[in-house]
Write a protein that holds these residues in place. Structure first.
Motif, PDB file in Angstrom:
ATOM      1  N   VAL A  63       0.855  -1.191   0.000  1.00  0.00           N
ATOM      2  CA  VAL A  63       0.000   0.000   0.000  1.00  0.00           C
ATOM      3  C   VAL A  63       0.890   1.239   0.000  1.00  0.00           C
ATOM      4  CG1 VAL A  63      -1.786   1.290   1.222  1.00  0.00           C
ATOM      5  CG2 VAL A  63      -1.823  -1.210   1.260  1.00  0.00           C
ATOM      6  N   PRO A  64       0.747   2.144  -0.970  1.00  0.00           N
ATOM      7  CA  PRO A  64       1.541   3.371  -0.961  1.00  0.00           C
ATOM      8  C   PRO A  64       1.438   4.116   0.362  1.00  0.00           C
ATOM      9  CG  PRO A  64       0.441   3.138  -3.071  1.00  0.00           C
ATOM     10  CD  PRO A  64      -0.113   2.055  -2.173  1.00  0.00           C
ATOM     11  N   ALA A  65       2.535   4.736   0.770  1.00  0.00           N
ATOM     12  CA  ALA A  65       2.633   5.318   2.109  1.00  0.00           C
ATOM     13  C   ALA A  65       1.581   6.390   2.366  1.00  0.00           C
ATOM     14  CB  ALA A  65       4.036   5.889   2.315  1.00  0.00           C
ATOM     15  N   ASP A  66       1.140   7.102   1.325  1.00  0.00           N
ATOM     16  CA  ASP A  66       0.180   8.192   1.540  1.00  0.00           C
ATOM     17  C   ASP A  66      -1.264   7.754   1.361  1.00  0.00           C
ATOM     18  OD1 ASP A  66       0.543   7.824  -1.220  1.00  0.00           O
ATOM     19  OD2 ASP A  66       0.027   9.913  -1.676  1.00  0.00           O
ATOM     20  N   TRP A  67      -1.517   6.458   1.071  1.00  0.00           N
ATOM     21  CA  TRP A  67      -2.883   5.972   0.924  1.00  0.00           C
ATOM     22  C   TRP A  67      -3.467   5.618   2.283  1.00  0.00           C
ATOM     23  CZ3 TRP A  67      -3.753   2.370  -3.918  1.00  0.00           C
ATOM     24  CH2 TRP A  67      -3.359   3.059  -5.069  1.00  0.00           C
ATOM     25  N   TYR A  68      -4.782   5.563   2.349  1.00  0.00           N
ATOM     26  CA  TYR A  68      -5.492   5.176   3.564  1.00  0.00           C
ATOM     27  C   TYR A  68      -5.964   3.729   3.407  1.00  0.00           C
ATOM     28  CZ  TYR A  68      -5.732  10.268   3.757  1.00  0.00           C
ATOM     29  OH  TYR A  68      -5.413  11.596   3.730  1.00  0.00           O
ATOM     30  N   TRP A  69      -5.864   2.954   4.479  1.00  0.00           N
ATOM     31  CA  TRP A  69      -6.278   1.566   4.338  1.00  0.00           C
ATOM     32  C   TRP A  69      -6.928   1.029   5.615  1.00  0.00           C
ATOM     33  CZ3 TRP A  69      -4.196  -2.408   7.326  1.00  0.00           C
ATOM     34  CH2 TRP A  69      -2.996  -2.134   8.002  1.00  0.00           C
ATOM     35  N   SER A  70      -7.781   0.033   5.383  1.00  0.00           N
ATOM     36  CA  SER A  70      -8.391  -0.759   6.444  1.00  0.00           C
ATOM     37  C   SER A  70      -8.202  -2.225   6.087  1.00  0.00           C
ATOM     38  CB  SER A  70      -9.886  -0.465   6.566  1.00  0.00           C
ATOM     39  OG  SER A  70     -10.144   0.871   6.928  1.00  0.00           O
ATOM     40  N   ALA A  71      -8.540  -3.103   7.014  1.00  0.00           N
ATOM     41  CA  ALA A  71      -8.452  -4.535   6.738  1.00  0.00           C
ATOM     42  C   ALA A  71      -9.482  -5.283   7.556  1.00  0.00           C
ATOM     43  CB  ALA A  71      -7.046  -5.065   7.043  1.00  0.00           C
TER      44      ALA A  71
END
Length: 303
Positions: free
Chosen positions: A220-228
């Motif tokens: 995941v790119p460092a500036d993207w937002y993510w959940s799991a």
């Protein structure tokens, strides 16, 4: 990679899904009223985002009926509980083949394959802040069923979502899906920083183990937002794992029916359990307004 715990976490509650869970728990909501009420209860329990499918009110079967979506969103918006709306756009890409010796013609009863405009028609009618984009084609555990999302279809759907002012949530069921999402961003189809959901343990996608999970996180790119999230009894362990790895979390009856062994859960109870875990790790729970600020979302309603 060095672990960097997320100290400000938002919870997404996946309220009902499209799986065949409707007869396995009385808490899986079917009607628009029940789905909206369960979403509102989840928001009161601490979910900043509610992810909604709709179902036929009588049979509980998954549906793409725009009127059902409109009723769900209107009921949530008319309540006194604020929450970020996230609607699925995963329906309409279902192919069920015939037998292994005669795969064509397709199984008409199970196949539901429509064009990009029809797959997002409910989004244009409801204008949620977020919608899902399943970023790849995948075999599920069902024998001859394929979730079908071609590159051309995904580009067309993503473009329509952006034109509607809706933020796509990229659903990645395997590493190649994340790779394609980054290609969409490189081509300028998907605005960056993107929002990603890492979907773990869904047969036959990314296997449910921490090595694979961290490999996904590292892509995941460092500036993207993510959940799991993960499924069943692994739902809550992945709440902790996601926060520890720097992400946000998803819980809800779409992915897990149980609070503990043999004890059926409600959506609100699953959110409450996630809140307890997250706060026990020293992190705080973000509300819907904070999430809108973070993700640059605009709360709207159809004109």
């Amino acid at each position: 990679m060095p672990l960097e715990i997320n100290r400000s976490v938002f919870i997404t509650c996946a309220v009902t899904g499209s799986g065949s869970t409707q007869d396995r728990s009385p808490h899986v909501p079917r009607s628009p009223q029940a789905i909206a009420e369960s979403a509102i209860d989840a928001a009161k329990a601490g979910a900043a985002v509610v992810h909604c499918h709709v179902r036929d009110p009588e049979s509980g079967a998954p549906s793409r009926d725009i009127n059902l979506y409109k009723e769900v969103t209107e009921r949530i918006r008319d309540s006194d509980t604020d929450v970020v709306l996230n609607l699925t756009a995963g329906m309409g890409g279902d192919i069920v083949f015939g037998s292994t010796e005669n795969p064509l013609p397709l199984d008409a009863a199970g196949t539901d394959m429509v064009g990009a405009s029809e797959r997002v028609a409910h989004l244009a009618a409801c204008l949620p802040e977020i919608c899902t984009l399943d970023c790849g084609t995948m075999n599920f555990s069902e024998a001859d069923y394929v979730m079908t999302n071609t590159p051309g279809m995904l580009k067309a759907m993503c473009t329509k979502m952006i034109e509607l002012g809706i933020r796509p949530e990229i659903e990645t069921f395997d590493t190649g899906h994340l790779w394609f999402a980054k290609e969409l961003a490189r081509e300028g189809v998907l605005p960056s920083p993107a929002l990603v959901q890492l979907c773990m343990g869904v047969p036959w996608g990314a296997p449910n183990d921490l090595g694979t999970f961290l490999a996904m996180v590292n892509q995941v790119p460092a500036d993207w937002y993510w959940s799991a999230f993960s499924l069943g009894r692994d739902q809550m362990p992945y709440v902790a794992s996601s926060v520890l790895a720097g992400g946000n979390v998803r819980v809800g009856l779409e992915d897990n029916l149980f609070l503990s062994k043999g004890v059926l859960a409600t959506n609100a109870q699953l959110v409450e359990r996630a809140v307890t875990l997250i706060e026990g790790m020293g992190s705080r729970i973000m509300g819907p307004e904070a999430v809108r600020d973070k993700l640059n979302l605009t709360k709207r309603a159809p004109q």
